[in-house]
Design a protein around this motif. Structure first.
Motif, PDB file in Angstrom:
ATOM      1  N   LEU A 108       0.829  -1.210   0.000  1.00 51.56           N
ATOM      2  CA  LEU A 108       0.000   0.000   0.000  1.00 51.56           C
ATOM      3  C   LEU A 108       0.865   1.263   0.000  1.00 51.56           C
ATOM      4  O   LEU A 108       0.635   2.187  -0.779  1.00 51.56           O
ATOM      5  CB  LEU A 108      -0.931  -0.002   1.213  1.00 51.56           C
ATOM      6  CG  LEU A 108      -1.859   1.213   1.326  1.00 51.56           C
ATOM      7  CD1 LEU A 108      -2.852   1.256   0.179  1.00 51.56           C
ATOM      8  CD2 LEU A 108      -2.598   1.207   2.664  1.00 51.56           C
ATOM      9  N   ASP A 109       1.876   1.282   0.872  1.00 51.96           N
ATOM     10  CA  ASP A 109       2.714   2.481   0.962  1.00 51.96           C
ATOM     11  C   ASP A 109       3.521   2.711  -0.315  1.00 51.96           C
ATOM     12  O   ASP A 109       3.764   3.849  -0.707  1.00 51.96           O
ATOM     13  CB  ASP A 109       3.654   2.389   2.168  1.00 51.96           C
ATOM     14  CG  ASP A 109       2.920   2.638   3.480  1.00 51.96           C
ATOM     15  OD1 ASP A 109       1.736   3.017   3.416  1.00 51.96           O
ATOM     16  OD2 ASP A 109       3.526   2.445   4.547  1.00 51.96           O
TER      17      ASP A 109
ATOM     18  N   LEU B 152       1.054   4.322  -2.543  1.00 48.17           N
ATOM     19  CA  LEU B 152       0.721   5.625  -1.951  1.00 48.17           C
ATOM     20  C   LEU B 152       1.774   6.672  -2.309  1.00 48.17           C
ATOM     21  O   LEU B 152       1.452   7.809  -2.653  1.00 48.17           O
ATOM     22  CB  LEU B 152       0.629   5.450  -0.430  1.00 48.17           C
ATOM     23  CG  LEU B 152       0.132   6.590   0.449  1.00 48.17           C
ATOM     24  CD1 LEU B 152      -0.322   6.028   1.791  1.00 48.17           C
ATOM     25  CD2 LEU B 152       1.162   7.669   0.680  1.00 48.17           C
ATOM     26  N   ILE B 153       3.044   6.266  -2.261  1.00 47.94           N
ATOM     27  CA  ILE B 153       4.127   7.212  -2.559  1.00 47.94           C
ATOM     28  C   ILE B 153       4.019   7.724  -3.987  1.00 47.94           C
ATOM     29  O   ILE B 153       4.211   8.914  -4.245  1.00 47.94           O
ATOM     30  CB  ILE B 153       5.488   6.556  -2.255  1.00 47.94           C
ATOM     31  CG1 ILE B 153       5.689   6.506  -0.741  1.00 47.94           C
ATOM     32  CG2 ILE B 153       6.632   7.310  -2.932  1.00 47.94           C
ATOM     33  CD1 ILE B 153       6.788   5.599  -0.270  1.00 47.94           C
TER      34      ILE B 153
ATOM     35  N   LEU C 142       1.459  10.465  -4.156  1.00 41.09           N
ATOM     36  CA  LEU C 142       1.747  11.749  -3.492  1.00 41.09           C
ATOM     37  C   LEU C 142       2.097  12.842  -4.485  1.00 41.09           C
ATOM     38  O   LEU C 142       2.078  14.027  -4.150  1.00 41.09           O
ATOM     39  CB  LEU C 142       2.925  11.586  -2.523  1.00 41.09           C
ATOM     40  CG  LEU C 142       2.659  10.874  -1.206  1.00 41.09           C
ATOM     41  CD1 LEU C 142       3.972  10.659  -0.470  1.00 41.09           C
ATOM     42  CD2 LEU C 142       1.699  11.674  -0.349  1.00 41.09           C
TER      43      LEU C 142
ATOM     44  N   GLY D  58      -1.971  15.520  -0.432  1.00 47.12           N
ATOM     45  CA  GLY D  58      -1.936  14.921   0.901  1.00 47.12           C
ATOM     46  C   GLY D  58      -1.954  13.404   0.918  1.00 47.12           C
ATOM     47  O   GLY D  58      -2.178  12.741  -0.102  1.00 47.12           O
ATOM     48  N   VAL D  59      -1.702  12.874   2.125  1.00 44.00           N
ATOM     49  CA  VAL D  59      -1.547  11.429   2.287  1.00 44.00           C
ATOM     50  C   VAL D  59      -2.885  10.705   2.109  1.00 44.00           C
ATOM     51  O   VAL D  59      -2.941   9.648   1.476  1.00 44.00           O
ATOM     52  CB  VAL D  59      -0.925  11.111   3.661  1.00 44.00           C
ATOM     53  CG1 VAL D  59      -0.974   9.625   3.948  1.00 44.00           C
ATOM     54  CG2 VAL D  59       0.519  11.607   3.713  1.00 44.00           C
TER      55      VAL D  59
ATOM     56  N   ARG E  60      -3.555   7.815  -0.477  1.00 41.65           N
ATOM     57  CA  ARG E  60      -3.901   6.471  -0.037  1.00 41.65           C
ATOM     58  C   ARG E  60      -5.142   5.974  -0.781  1.00 41.65           C
ATOM     59  O   ARG E  60      -5.199   4.813  -1.201  1.00 41.65           O
ATOM     60  CB  ARG E  60      -4.112   6.441   1.474  1.00 41.65           C
ATOM     61  CG  ARG E  60      -4.354   5.039   2.020  1.00 41.65           C
ATOM     62  CD  ARG E  60      -4.422   5.000   3.531  1.00 41.65           C
ATOM     63  NE  ARG E  60      -3.124   5.263   4.124  1.00 41.65           N
ATOM     64  CZ  ARG E  60      -2.886   6.210   5.018  1.00 41.65           C
ATOM     65  NH1 ARG E  60      -3.876   6.973   5.437  1.00 41.65           N
ATOM     66  NH2 ARG E  60      -1.679   6.391   5.499  1.00 41.65           N
TER      67      ARG E  60
ATOM     68  N   TRP F 104      -5.336   2.624  -3.127  1.00 41.91           N
ATOM     69  CA  TRP F 104      -6.327   1.536  -3.053  1.00 41.91           C
ATOM     70  C   TRP F 104      -6.988   1.326  -4.404  1.00 41.91           C
ATOM     71  O   TRP F 104      -7.212   0.197  -4.832  1.00 41.91           O
ATOM     72  CB  TRP F 104      -7.399   1.853  -1.999  1.00 41.91           C
ATOM     73  CG  TRP F 104      -6.989   1.517  -0.599  1.00 41.91           C
ATOM     74  CD1 TRP F 104      -6.874   2.378   0.434  1.00 41.91           C
ATOM     75  CD2 TRP F 104      -6.665   0.218  -0.072  1.00 41.91           C
ATOM     76  NE1 TRP F 104      -6.482   1.719   1.571  1.00 41.91           N
ATOM     77  CE2 TRP F 104      -6.352   0.397   1.294  1.00 41.91           C
ATOM     78  CE3 TRP F 104      -6.599  -1.056  -0.631  1.00 41.91           C
ATOM     79  CZ2 TRP F 104      -5.981  -0.663   2.109  1.00 41.91           C
ATOM     80  CZ3 TRP F 104      -6.234  -2.122   0.188  1.00 41.91           C
ATOM     81  CH2 TRP F 104      -5.930  -1.913   1.543  1.00 41.91           C
TER      82      TRP F 104
END
Lengths: 338, 245
Positions: free
Chosen positions: B101-102, B105-106, B109, B114-115, B119, B123
């Motif tokens: 996921l991270d 997510l990166i 960005l 924003g995070v 996120r 997903w």
């Protein structure tokens, strides 16, 4: 599983309890020796946390962090001694000076692609030549040392930190807990994610739109800035500063042991590392004294061997396996639910 | 295409020399918006070098690379990504100690919102590529096909208009190739993402691409429809191999 307790909530409760214990114990036990040990412990927890921001999260190894301690200490002390400016204002100057030094070192190193061990060597070099420079800086006492006056005219020991050790203990406790919360907040922000991306793979991070230079520079500057208050506290606690101590290379190494033992790249690791290592060192001293063994270097040797054993047995540090056993995550590695 | 309607990507007379070695020599080709173009050629033909120039890792010795008419030469990889070029690497490079996921997510960005938004985007891409079940796993623990999908998801999360895929199908089993080919076709058709792919799996090249550009020793030797290119004697000789009589 619905019944499983929320690890984040458990973590907050345990951390709150931990903080409470640290806040309350000196009230019941009035022991100068224990307070001095606790001061050392919190000092290393705090500087370890600040160092870990740069190494643990952004992956940039600094072996010269004592530079920021020394600069912070000398800046606040100089303002106090020469201009009568108190530490509460001086600390901001100390932070600014350390941040500028971090920006210079990070800027030079990262701009010219100095990576890994070579960057670490650069940080050592800066700390070393600053030490030599301060040896010859007569305005700040040079190698003969720089001393803060012990006398105190005001009624408030807090105002210019001319107070008993317990005052420094609570100051360090607030600093340590504040740093922990600050780091926790930062790594949950985009910058924190960018740090971890750069730590993991610089090229892939760049290909994901991350400005690697700015990201690393932010880590170096923040880490330096957050280390400086430790220097200020040190200066006003010990009331003397010597370049050979304030900028000592062995101090740079000592500073990184707690996060390494506790767990690099975790939030609680640096604190736990200091909680383990400082009492361990003290216990060794006391134990060898009690056994009437007086062999120079024996303490360091035993301490070193214990470190090697810890690092070999728990290469990711003490905290990650402990956190799992406690049913906790570390906020630095936890994956939130959808 | 008219003169006022530039291709999404234009590679113009690009040359890259490493000291004495010329890795890419005066190569020109275009990738129209919405197309899938394959870049093929034997090992050492200069394909990855060309990719690295488009994505800003290398600066061309000579020549221009334009995205929507804007010259990319001199921009760093982060800027190129922000302009809408996503890429995967020949040797996959997820962020190993971070969760799936991270990782994605990166990539998300890059939009600067924003995070939480990143996120949500992550997903979305994990769902699209069938990786949602692996979200909490560390990238280092994934299999090669999973890591390739993860890298693709991370690139997609940056919201690319142009996707550069460097041998994304290499090392996959035939069934896995077919699955990924279907995914890529879906990305192209449903999202309108333009794809430039370096690929050795000719079956996939034939199935997917609108055009094939062939490089050999840094020189473009063919550029055209897949069926035309594979029938080209020079391509057969240099890359596909001469059949024994």
């Amino acid at each position: 599983m619905m019944a499983a307790p929320d690890p984040a909530r458990r973590g907050r409760l345990l951390f709150g309890g931990f903080a409470l214990v640290l806040a309350v114990w000196p009230l019941g036990i009035d022991d100068a020796y224990l307070v001095s040990v606790a001061i050392t412990m919190l000092w290393f927890a705090a500087v370890g946390q600040a160092w870990n921001l740069m190494m643990g999260f952004a992956g940039q190894l600094s072996l010269g962090h004592t530079l920021y301690v020394g600069l912070g200490a000398y800046t606040a002390a100089a303002l106090y001694v020469h201009f009568g400016i108190g530490p509460w204002i001086g600390v901001w100057a100390a932070v600014a000076v350390a941040a500028a030094a971090g920006a210079v070192i990070g800027g030079l190193g990262f701009r010219f692609g100095v990576r890994g061990v070579y960057f670490a060597l650069l940080t050592i070099a800066f700390a070393e030549f600053t030490r030599i420079g301060f040896d010859h800086l007569d305005w700040l006492g040079g190698s003969a040392g720089f001393f803060l006056p012990l006398d105190h005219d005001g009624a408030l020991p807090w105002a210019d930190l001319r107070g008993p050790p317990l005052l420094f203990y609570y100051l360090l406790l607030a600093y340590t807990l504040g740093l922990f919360l600050l780091c926790r907040a930062v790594i949950a922000r985009p910058l924190g994610y960018r740090w971890r991306a750069v730590r993991e793979d610089q090229e892939a991070a760049a290909a994901s739109g991350i400005n690697v230079f700015r990201t690393k520079l932010a880590a170096a500057v923040m880490s330096a800035a957050l280390t400086a208050p430790a220097g200020v506290i040190q200066a006003f606690y010990y009331n003397n500063l010597f370049p050979d101590q304030a900028f000592a290379m062995h101090r740079s190494i000592e500073m990184i042991l707690a996060p390494i033992v506790g767990g690099i790249g975790t939030l609680f690791g640096p604190i736990l590392g200091a909680v383990v290592l400082t009492p361990l060192g003290e216990a060794l001293t006391l134990g060898l004294e009690a056994l009437a063994i007086d062999l120079p270097g024996l303490k360091q040797t035993v301490y070193g061997v214990l470190l090697v054993v810890i690092v070999l047995r728990l290469p990711s540090g003490v905290w990650p396996p402990l956190a799992r056993r406690l049913g906790l995550g570390d906020a630095a590695t936890r994956t939130p639910d959808r | 295409m008219t003169a006022g309607d530039p291709p999404l990507l234009a590679v113009e007379q690009v040359t890259k020399r490493f000291r004495g070695l010329t890795a890419v020599a005066e190569v020109s080709f275009t990738v129209p918006g919405g197309a899938i173009v394959a870049l093929v050629g034997p090992n050492g033909a200069g394909k990855t070098t060309l990719f690295n120039m488009i994505s800003g890792v290398f600066r061309p010795t000579v020549g221009a690379i334009r995205l929507d008419g804007r010259d990319l030469v001199g921009l760093d990889p982060a800027r190129v990504c922000r302009l809408g070029v996503g890429r995967t690497f020949q040797l996959v490079r997820p962020f190993p100690a971070l969760t799936v996921l991270d990782n994605v997510l990166i990539g998300g960005l890059v939009h600067g919102d924003g995070v939480a938004a990143a996120r949500a985007r992550a997903w979305h891409e994990l769902d699209r590529l069938g990786l949602a079940g692996l979200a909490a796993r560390l990238a280092a623990s994934l299999t090669l096909p999973e890591r390739k999908l993860l890298e693709l998801a991370r690139a997609l999360a940056t919201g690319p208009r142009l996707l550069l895929l460097d041998e994304v199908l290499a090392g996959l089993r035939p069934t896995e190739v077919d699955q990924l080919v279907a995914v890529l076709r879906g990305l192209n058709q449903a999202l309108g993402i333009t794809i430039l792919m370096v690929e050795h799996v000719m079956r996939a090249v034939m199935a997917l691409s609108d055009r094939v550009v062939v490089l050999d020793h840094g020189v473009k030797i063919a550029d055209g429809a897949p069926a035309t290119v594979v029938a080209d004697p020079r391509v057969i000789e240099s890359y596909l191999g001469v059949e024994e009589p």
